[in-house]
Design an enzyme around this catalytic site. Structure first.
Site, PDB file in Angstrom:
ATOM      1  N   GLU A   1       0.821  -1.221   0.000  1.00 46.90           N
ATOM      2  CA  GLU A   1       0.000   0.000   0.000  1.00 46.90           C
ATOM      3  C   GLU A   1       0.852   1.268   0.000  1.00 46.90           C
ATOM      4  OE1 GLU A   1      -3.645  -2.358   2.249  1.00 46.90           O
ATOM      5  OE2 GLU A   1      -2.270  -1.103   3.402  1.00 46.90           O
TER       6      GLU A   1
ATOM      7  N   ASP B   1      -0.246  -5.841   8.929  1.00 42.39           N
ATOM      8  CA  ASP B   1      -1.242  -5.103   9.698  1.00 42.39           C
ATOM      9  C   ASP B   1      -1.086  -5.498  11.158  1.00 42.39           C
ATOM     10  OD1 ASP B   1      -2.369  -3.994   7.464  1.00 42.39           O
ATOM     11  OD2 ASP B   1      -4.252  -5.082   7.575  1.00 42.39           O
TER      12      ASP B   1
END
Length: 591
Positions: free
Chosen positions: A338, A362
């Site tokens: 990302e 994450d």
């Protein structure tokens, strides 16, 4: 072999001719040689080559000799310096004045000559001139004819050298943004001022259409592509998982999945070429594309525009971040999912300090013992008894993170590439399933890597955050990967995305407020992502951060083990507060 910066060793001496200097020449130069040997025998660059040291042509007693040494170091590509002495020297005349070099001074602890007095004097000069230096002083007195390096001194020299080499290696390199901001994630709003002023790095950027252009115009090594596809068929495609996440109407047909495999393999080749260039492209007539972007780290936006239309970047990201591919074992790249550049920088820190692949995840969920018991009917035990943090990423995690590489005792590890074996590589590949991407999220398809990290690995989770009005800060949490009851894992994993790789993490708790329990670590984490490095490297990260003038806002490292420039002592006795004040006072290196 790549070209790496070198560490300059500066043997300083009392300049008084007629007996004093002559009596110290051999001793001082022997100390310099011992330091150089210590570093080159213990530290390696990313390609496995020893960190090279350059010693001044002669001892440094007066300012003209300092200048000659500085000129030589510039010519030889030195990126940091260590000054060594066993005696009194003339502080401001013999000190390293280069504002960009991380610098340390070892003052020999002996009684015949006052090396410690010079150390104190020159460190005062460094503080007064705003050129912070690390002071190294052995705990125990040594005899004048003893040229060995005590263990406590060696530890500090190596800690300094490891971090200093990281600083110098970053300088002049690029961070390549492939795409732009992903889903409004603040970390992917790349801040060029931070990269330029704190790291000495450039920011490069390409639109993702460049990847498609190179695919459609054949701007990649076609021979390598054939080799890559054969390897992928043998080791990855054979482990393609069941397409259970997608509803029947969203499942791709076999020929579409086959085309996706070809697509993602080309993606990886092209993304690597964009980062570092490829001389093969020059042979093909693509001289500009052959250059690359001189990128030491990169990020891939992916979501949403790319992944809504094309296969996702999980396969190329996962393998680029891994210590091997179809060309064999190699140094891992640093590629942030990302395009989270803040996490990419943390990954880069970890990679440069350890030479190992880095996990991007994450920081997804804190599971309390009570919540686990409620959901599964079972209790967490062992290291996991106080709760666990679920680290999970969208299939783009390094395969090294599976923990399938083993040390001599059979323990799971993440190795430097030169220590990896063919068996390690095959074990990592066998442990990885490539599930078809969930097309509710990744409409264009693709394949997500899936594995469960082995427990028992010491790891350090870290994160760089940018704070308006403050600047960059670093978070550090040392801990371990843990294995939990398979039934507990199955139930917890099915509540997220079971096609993605999972690492169960437990931080080491202590009496600091952010580490009083596992929940507090999760609650104090500054962003949605974390970079995870093998080993407890918090001490090295703190040393590196101080060189870069980045304060550490959260860590669970023993304060007695913290090694920062001596000038930090002048900013108060509270180490965290002193760190903030010193970093604010000195500011970024390259501003």
């Amino acid at each position: 072999m790549k070209k790496y910066p070198k560490i300059g060793i500066r043997p300083t001496i009392d300049g008084r001719q007629g007996g004093v200097r002559e009596s110290l020449e051999e001793k001082t130069m022997n100390l310099a040689k011992a330091v150089a040997e210590l570093i080159s025998n213990n530290l390696k660059n990313g390609d496995g080559s020893p960190v090279e040291c350059i010693i001044a042509d002669n001892t440094i007693g007066r300012v003209a000799e300092s200048a000659a040494c500085a000129e030589k170091f510039e010519r030889e590509g030195v990126g940091s310096t260590i000054t060594v002495t066993s005696c009194w020297c003339y502080g401001a005349e013999t000190m390293d004045m280069n504002p960009h070099y991380p610098k340390a001074v070892w003052g020999f602890n002996g009684t015949e000559r006052p090396g410690a007095v010079y150390l104190a004097a020159v460190l005062a000069g460094h503080a007064q001139k705003g050129l912070p230096a690390f002071g190294i002083y052995g705990r125990d007195v040594q005899d004048l004819d003893d040229n060995t390096i005590p263990e406590d001194v060696a530890e500090k020299i190596l800690r300094f050298a490891r971090a200093a080499q990281a600083v110098a290696t970053m300088r002049g390199k690029s961070y390549l943004s492939m795409g732009s901001v992903s889903m409004g994630i603040a970390g992917s709003i790349v801040n060029p001022d931070f990269f330029q002023e704190y790291l000495g790095m450039r920011n490069e950027s390409i639109d993702l259409t460049e990847i498609i252009r190179r695919m459609e115009e054949g701007i990649y090594d076609h021979e390598e592509y054939a080799k890559a596809m054969a390897w992928t068929e043998k080791y990855c495609k054979v482990n393609e998982g069941e397409d259970f996440k997608n509803r029947p109407e969203k499942r791709k047909k076999r020929e579409q999945k086959d085309a996706d495999w070809e697509f993602v393999v080309k993606m990886m080749i092209i993304m690597r070429d964009l980062m570092t260039g490829n001389p093969k492209l020059k042979e093909m007539g693509f001289k500009e594309e052959a250059l690359g972007h001189n990128a030491i780290a990169a990020g891939f936006q992916g979501q949403r525009q790319w992944t809504d239309f094309y296969p996702n970047g999980d396969y190329p990201e996962a393998l680029l971040n891994t210590s091997f591919d179809w060309n064999g074992i190699r140094e891992a790249f640093v590629v942030a999912t990302e395009n989270d550049a803040c996490n990419g920088v943390a990954m880069l820190f970890g990679h440069l300090l350890t030479n190992r692949a880095q996990i991007f995840s994450d920081v997804r969920t804190y599971w309390s013992p009570e919540a686990v018991k409620r959901v599964t009917g079972k209790e967490l035990t062992g290291l996991a008894a106080n709760g666990i943090i679920h680290l999970i990423n969208s299939g783009a995690t390094t395969l090294d993170g599976s923990g399938q590489s083993l040390d001599a005792e059979g323990n799971p590890v993440m190795k430097e590439p030169w220590n990896l074996t063919d068996a390690d590589v095959e074990n990592c590949l066998k442990a990885t399933t490539w599930y078809p991407a969930d097309r509710d999220y990744f409409r264009g398809g693709g394949f997500s890597s899936n594995f469960l990290s082995k427990g028992g690995m010491p790891v350090t989770m870290m994160r760089l955050n940018l704070i308006k009005g403050l600047g960059p800060v670093l978070q550090i949490a040392e801990g371990w990967t843990v294995e939990i009851d398979p039934e507990i894992h199955q139930k917890l994993n099915m509540r997220t995305d079971p096609t993605w790789p999972t690492t169960w993490f437990v931080p080491r708790l202590c009496d600091k407020s952010a580490f009083k329990d596992v929940y507090s670590v999760m609650n104090n984490w500054g962003a949605n992502h974390g970079a995870i490095s093998y080993g407890h490297i918090g001490q090295d990260l703190i040393t590196l951060a101080s060189m870069l003038r980045i304060p550490v806002c959260m860590h669970n490292v023993d304060e007695n083990e913290i090694f920062r420039p001596t000038a930090w002592n002048a900013f108060g006795m509270d180490k965290e507060g002193a760190d903030y004040r010193a970093c604010t006072t000195y500011g970024p290196i390259y501003k």
